[in-house]
Design an enzyme around this catalytic site. Structure first.
Site, PDB file in Angstrom:
ATOM      1  N   CYS A 381     -59.647  28.725 -12.420  1.00  0.00           N
ATOM      2  CA  CYS A 381     -58.198  28.830 -12.615  1.00  0.00           C
ATOM      3  C   CYS A 381     -57.451  28.894 -11.292  1.00  0.00           C
ATOM      4  CB  CYS A 381     -57.881  30.056 -13.464  1.00  0.00           C
ATOM      5  SG  CYS A 381     -56.124  30.355 -13.670  1.00  0.00           S
ATOM      6  N   CYS A 386     -55.699  26.048 -13.343  1.00  0.00           N
ATOM      7  CA  CYS A 386     -54.332  26.375 -13.773  1.00  0.00           C
ATOM      8  C   CYS A 386     -53.325  26.424 -12.631  1.00  0.00           C
ATOM      9  CB  CYS A 386     -54.327  27.730 -14.470  1.00  0.00           C
ATOM     10  SG  CYS A 386     -55.688  27.999 -15.618  1.00  0.00           S
ATOM     11  N   LYS A 389     -52.807  23.061 -10.602  1.00  0.00           N
ATOM     12  CA  LYS A 389     -52.276  22.100 -11.580  1.00  0.00           C
ATOM     13  C   LYS A 389     -50.809  22.351 -11.858  1.00  0.00           C
ATOM     14  CE  LYS A 389     -52.318  23.362 -15.537  1.00  0.00           C
ATOM     15  NZ  LYS A 389     -53.352  23.149 -16.533  1.00  0.00           N
ATOM     16  N   TYR A 523     -57.026  17.429 -22.149  1.00  0.00           N
ATOM     17  CA  TYR A 523     -55.837  18.011 -21.505  1.00  0.00           C
ATOM     18  C   TYR A 523     -55.907  17.907 -19.991  1.00  0.00           C
ATOM     19  CZ  TYR A 523     -58.439  22.323 -20.456  1.00  0.00           C
ATOM     20  OH  TYR A 523     -59.323  23.238 -19.961  1.00  0.00           O
ATOM     21  N   GLU A 527     -53.001  15.920 -17.979  1.00  0.00           N
ATOM     22  CA  GLU A 527     -52.221  16.678 -17.000  1.00  0.00           C
ATOM     23  C   GLU A 527     -52.279  16.027 -15.623  1.00  0.00           C
ATOM     24  OE1 GLU A 527     -52.402  21.209 -18.861  1.00  0.00           O
ATOM     25  OE2 GLU A 527     -53.926  20.579 -17.409  1.00  0.00           O
ATOM     26  N   HIS A 790     -28.231  30.129 -28.135  1.00  0.00           N
ATOM     27  CA  HIS A 790     -27.693  28.773 -27.990  1.00  0.00           C
ATOM     28  C   HIS A 790     -26.990  28.616 -26.634  1.00  0.00           C
ATOM     29  CE1 HIS A 790     -26.220  24.951 -29.505  1.00  0.00           C
ATOM     30  NE2 HIS A 790     -25.005  25.258 -29.025  1.00  0.00           N
ATOM     31  N   GLU A 795     -34.441  27.845 -29.716  1.00  0.00           N
ATOM     32  CA  GLU A 795     -33.727  28.128 -30.962  1.00  0.00           C
ATOM     33  C   GLU A 795     -34.026  27.106 -32.057  1.00  0.00           C
ATOM     34  OE1 GLU A 795     -29.470  27.582 -31.225  1.00  0.00           O
ATOM     35  OE2 GLU A 795     -29.498  26.170 -29.532  1.00  0.00           O
TER      36      GLU A 795
END
Length: 817
Positions: A381, A386, A389, A523, A527, A790, A795
């Site tokens: 990671c 992670c 990346k 993934y 990515e 909003h 939302e």
């Protein structure tokens, strides 16, 4: 009986004399022998009478403590460096110089001193001349071997330590002089500490030993049977010390102003360990006051290697204000927890365990990638996953934002905006190195021992660590945690390993990647393709079958189509056949499509993202019978416990568990709490949220549509969905066709939410909060009754009301209604 014991004493005297002859520069050995014997005989009767008459009633323990406090700094190094050979040599060499001093000391001894000395002398002799006939022969042979057969070995030791020995002896003489004026009981310390080999026996003189041997020979008949038992026990301890290689680290624990000392001692056999003599206990009490420690499980004497427990570890005696207790921890292992792997899961478990009082060590080693890439502590990671990346993903988004800024009034020339790969790589690597450093510092702060070594099992409690230099480190632990993670796979085709790279290499690539072919569409592949394309590099994907296998099919297709619209090339149902290097240094890739047609193209970089393999085979699991899933090589553990009861696993090595950093971290913490904190909480691997950091991010939690139908049936679930328009997309006129949300819920009953899926900007930030809601049992009525913020993209989940079953158009008509 008296004659028998006297013969033993004479045998030891002969041994001492032989040792003196071996180390002495005197050419006349027989003269020295007779001198020693005659002098001791002449002084025998007089000293006995003087001892009985001139006794002083002085508290031995207080004198020992005061003396030790004054002399500890000077004698500490001597104590640790002494061997049995050194003791014998120094005892013999001190004969001529210390007679007068011993006489003065012996004159002021109390009756208690005489008793203790007699007991100590008996211990000294019985250690070398055991009462049993067969043991006696063994000890006699041992004495002769030490003097006659191992002289060369002793001389070699003395040659290598001559200067230090001379300095030590000079300091010992000074110590003796100070003891003459301050206390008469230092000799007692020397006598009693003889059993520990490394204690203050080194400062005892030969004349003192010979006199006390004679005294012991006269008084042995009067010693009671309880002393005989003590001698036998001390004998066993001496044998243990002689067969257990070397004495390990001395650690005084909990010794704050008179706190008890804890001894955790291991040995090479299962014989009993009995408590040491009173003088030793008193001395160690003083040492305890000089040391302060917060460790919960300390080891006073630890022999190297994993040894069986002593049988008599419940023997604890209190002397004065200090106590010595034998607190043998689990099988005398080096550590309570040994973690193999310095990634997120392993480190989380290690830090949690040490916080709960466990003694913990971590082994971590990065085998270089095929092109030689390595990295520091922290695992995938931090170094090649992670973190880098996300940074490169952010760099690509910023480049996109710069181009959009002109539409919002910023005066700039978008055509002049370009990426400097070297600067980007340097910035990313600098951040990674800072995290590596912080991680190392944190381990030191928390007292977690770190070994940069590649570990494998020797047995269920022993791990062998191989360092970069090829040296072996043997570590033992009650519990072992496997957290080794995985590494990228390479296809079995010509040129793949020789010329290809992987996610291990892309973030530290010295040169700009240029035109890139990415093989694989999980993934990681998507990515990498996303940020490389966003940075301006021509990017092509070769996909054997599905994009984002294991994710919701509809959402995966949305992501792929959006990337294609951005310029990433997708070659579906294609298979790479070989990679070769051209004269100009570029790579020629050959692949075959679904129709069998062969295609070729030239690339600067070929990156393989076809999956990862767990690093379990490197552990030599066969040495402990650790079962692996044949198809994957992973560990099918129950509550992180493998089929070997004391071996656990977390992270990417677990079978059918999410390969996600937060999963490994949480599982590691919970495991440590169960092992060392009396917790019963177990890891829940269901409803774990995740995000794919493609240019338009995809976040999800819970079941996919396909999984929900499989589990509950199509008629029992309801699919709510909607397209939406992020406000920030309007002015730049960005495509909104792929901004999409979906909620999967039970159709009947409480309409519990089973899964939530989101494609759009900042998907990870959006889905994290809804993951908490699902953990809390979110239902569709609760979701619909929630008022959104909003204008935000999050939302859209609260506004969702159209079902697939209804057939109504899910595209919005207005942003505010």
């Amino acid at each position: 009986m008296k004659a028998h014991k006297l013969n033993k004493a004479k045998a030891w005297l002969i041994c001492c004399e032989k040792s003196q002859i071996a180390d002495s520069d005197s050419s006349d050995r027989e003269v020295e022998e007779h001198k020693a014997r005659n002098k001791t005989k002449k002084q025998l009767d007089n000293k006995e009478e003087n001892k009985a008459k001139d006794k002083m009633e002085i508290d031995v323990e207080n004198k020992v403590e005061n003396t030790t406090e004054n002399q500890v700094d000077k004698t500490e190094d001597k104590v640790r460096s002494k061997t049995q050979g050194d003791i014998e040599n120094e005892v013999e060499n001190k004969v001529k110089n210390q007679r007068g001093k011993i006489e003065n000391k012996l004159e002021v001894k109390t009756e208690d001193d005489v008793k203790i000395e007699s007991q100590a002398d008996e211990v000294e002799n019985k250690e070398r001349n055991t009462t049993e006939g067969d043991v006696e022969n063994k000890m006699e042979n041992k004495v002769e071997n030490k003097v006659e057969n191992q002289i060369d070995k002793t001389e070699n030791k003395l040659e290598t330590n001559t200067e230090d020995d001379v300095k030590n002896k000079v300091e010992m003489d000074k110590t003796e002089n100070k003891l003459d004026t301050k206390t008469e009981d230092h000799v007692e310390i020397k006598n009693q500490m003889e059993n520990q080999v490394e204690n203050k026996v080194g400062s005892k003189t030969e004349d003192n030993v010979e006199n006390e041997i004679k005294n012991e020979a006269e008084n042995k008949v009067e010693i009671e049977s309880n002393v005989d038992k003590e001698v036998d026990n001390q004998e066993k301890q001496e044998n243990i010390l002689s067969t257990s290689h070397t004495i390990g680290v001395l650690t005084l624990v909990g010794a704050q102003h008179g706190a008890s000392l804890t001894a955790d001692v291991t040995c090479s056999d299962s014989r009993e360990l009995h408590c040491m003599s009173p003088m030793i206990m008193a001395t160690l009490t003083v040492f305890a006051r000089l040391v302060s420690s917060q460790c919960a499980h300390a080891k006073l004497l630890r022999l190297t290697g994993r040894q069986p427990l002593f049988a008599g570890c419940d023997a604890g005696l209190v002397y004065g204000r200090g106590a010595m207790a034998c607190m043998c921890t689990d099988q005398g292992y080096d550590y309570d927890l040994l973690v193999i792997g310095g990634g997120s899961g392993g480190l989380a478990a290690a830090k949690e365990a040490v916080g709960l009082g466990a003694k913990v060590a971590v082994l971590d080693y990065v085998t270089p990638s095929p092109i030689g890439t390595t990295w520091g502590l922290g695992g995938t990671c931090v170094n090649v996953g992670c973190i880098p990346k996300k940074l490169m993903h952010q760099a690509a988004l910023l480049g996109e934002a710069v181009h959009e800024a002109a539409t919002l009034g910023w005066q700039l020339d978008p055509k002049s905006v370009k990426i400097d790969w070297e600067s980007l790589r340097t910035a990313v690597q600098n951040h990674i190195k800072s995290v590596n450093w912080v991680t190392r510092v944190e381990l030191r702060t928390k007292k977690i021992e770190y070994f940069n070594a590649l570990g494998h099992f020797k047995d269920a409690h022993t791990v062998v660590g191989i360092t970069k230099k090829g040296e072996e480190k043997i570590l033992t632990a009650k519990n072992i945690l496997v957290a080794v993670g995985g590494r990228p796979k390479y296809p079995d085709i010509p040129g793949a390993v020789e010329y290809g790279i992987s996610s291990d290499d892309i973030f530290s690539l010295e040169r700009a990647p240029g035109k890139t072919l990415i093989v694989g569409a999980g993934y990681i592949g998507l990515e990498c393709a996303g940020f490389l394309n966003g940075l301006g590099y021509d990017t092509t994907l070769i996909i054997r079958s599905l994009v984002l296998r294991g994710f919701d099919r509809q959402m995966a297709i949305h992501v792929a189509e959006e990337m294609q619209q951005r310029g990433v090339k997708f070659n579906y149902e294609a298979k790479l056949k070989k990679v070769s290097k051209q004269e100009d240094g570029r790579l020629l890739a050959d692949w075959i499509d679904k129709d069998g047609q062969i295609h070729q193209d030239v690339y600067d970089t070929v990156l393989f993202a076809i999956g990862r393999r767990p690093l379990t085979q490197e552990l030599k699991p066969e040495n402990v019978g650790l079962k692996l899933v044949p198809e994957t090589g992973k560990i099918d553990a129950v509550n992180e416990q493998t089929n070997v009861p004391n071996i656990y696993a977390v992270g990417d090595v677990l079978h059918k568990k999410p390969e996600l950093t937060p999963v490994a971290i949480h599982a590691g913490k919970l495991l440590a709490r169960r092992l060392y904190g009396n917790s019963t909480e177990k890891m829940d691997y269901t409803n774990v949220a995740t995000t794919v950091f493609t240019p338009l991010e995809y976040g999800c939690v819970g079941l996919s549509e396909e999984a929900a139908i499989t589990l509950h049936g199509e008629q029992e679930i309801e699919i709510f969905h909607a397209y939406y328009k992020p406000t920030e997309f309007f002015v730049p006129q960005k495509n909104v066709d792929r901004c999409y949300v979906k909620v999967i819920a039970l159709r009947h009953g409480d309409e519990r939410v089973l899964g939530m899926h989101f494609v759009g900007p900042n998907a990870g930030e959006v889905i994290q909060g809804f993951a908490v809601a699902i953990k809390c049992g979110l239902t569709m009525p609760k979701l619909k009754s929630t008022v959104g913020i909003h204008p935000t993209v999050a939302e859209e989940f609260t506004r969702i009301n159209i079902t697939k079953r209804s057939g109504l158009d899910p595209k919005p008509q207005s942003c505010c209604s």
